[in-house]
Motif scaffolding. Structure first.
Motif: not given
Length: 301
Positions: A23-24, A27-28, A59, A62, A64, A229
């Motif tokens: 997930l991170e 986000r990036q 994802i 988001l 993505g 996280e």
């Protein structure tokens, strides 16, 4: 967006640390291959795509890009298929995060051969095979004259660095991952690949039963030091272009704390210039040990 347009494969990404990493990365700005077999905490049960698919859907919510992989990365064909999935879906692979694993805890005198083999297979072999197939792809890219700026982030453990009572199989596998990381960093540098490892501490399906009291979320809603996280920002940074030049390192990460681990180094030594007699070694070994730092205690000892 420090990983914008990079393609990342995360093994064991259906839950816990792997899910947080996936997930991170999304986000990036990264496209993510979400790999997970969907089996139980001890690795038993039939493979299912539910956990991986749920993360892929998160994802996509988001904004993505994600694709699901339920390949067994501890098998030759499964590891090859993981890399092929990234190439087929996104046309490239920039980052491999080896994270998949499970536990079969037992004191050594009770540990079965099957429990040993299962844990070493999923952790150590499950790191080696995806790394091998990703490295073959990057080597081919480099030899074809195409620039490679790739990353591998392996997952060791404090158990692998210091040992953990009741986890002989897990500790041995995680220690092996550190050795594999050092070798891969040296071998793959020529192709534009960096290889590092993390030793995380977090509340996951693997740890929540063992460390239920110490890993419980804070009742007051404050900073949850054991949330998975917390580990992911370092993993994502290591997967980004910004980490170029950092390789062959092991980082311990827990909550807001990051520590560069200082592994085996040449310590005090004495050279007689000839063969020792066993009877001479009482004083020799005692002198060497008195000059060396004491080892850190094994977890649970």
């Amino acid at each position: 967006m420090i990983c914008k347009d990079r393609v990342v494969a995360v093994t064991g990404a259906g839950r816990g640390l792997g899910r947080a990493h996936a997930l991170e990365f999304a986000r990036q700005g990264a496209a993510v291959v979400v790999n997970d077999l969907g089996v139980a905490r001890d690795g038993t049960g039939d493979p299912a795509d539910g956990p991986a698919r749920k993360v892929a859907e998160e994802i996509e919510e988001l904004g993505g890009r994600a694709v699901v992989s339920v390949h067994d990365v501890a098998a030759e064909d499964g590891a090859a298929a993981l890399v092929a999935t990234a190439l087929d879906a996104f046309g490239r692979l920039d980052v491999l995060v080896n994270n998949a694993g499970f536990l079969r805890d037992r004191m050594l005198v009770n540990l079965t051969e099957e429990e040993w083999d299962a844990v070493v297979r999923v952790h150590l072999k499950g790191h080696f095979l995806p790394l091998k197939h990703a490295a073959r792809h990057w080597r081919a890219e480099s030899r074809a004259g195409r620039a490679v700026d790739a990353r591998v982030i392996n997952t060791s453990s404090g158990a692998g660095l210091l040992g953990s009572v009741g986890q002989g199989n897990y500790s041995a596998a995680k220690a092996g991952i550190v050795g594999l990381t050092l070798v891969a960093a040296a071998e793959l540098a020529r192709y534009g690949v960096t290889v590092n490892a993390i030793a995380p501490a977090a509340r996951t399906r693997m740890t929540e039963e063992v460390f239920a009291r110490t890993m419980a979320p804070p009742a007051d809603g404050g900073f949850d030091a054991m949330a998975p996280e917390n580990v992911s920002p370092l993993v994502v940074w290591l997967g980004s272009e910004r980490s170029r030049g950092v390789t062959g390192r092991v980082f311990e990460v827990e909550g807001g704390r990051i520590c560069v681990m200082d592994g085996f180094r040449h310590g005090p030594a004495i050279d007689k210039g000839a063969r020792w007699d066993p009877c001479e070694l009482d004083a020799v070994v005692a002198g060497l040990l008195s000059s060396a730092p004491a080892p850190e205690p094994v977890y649970g000892a």
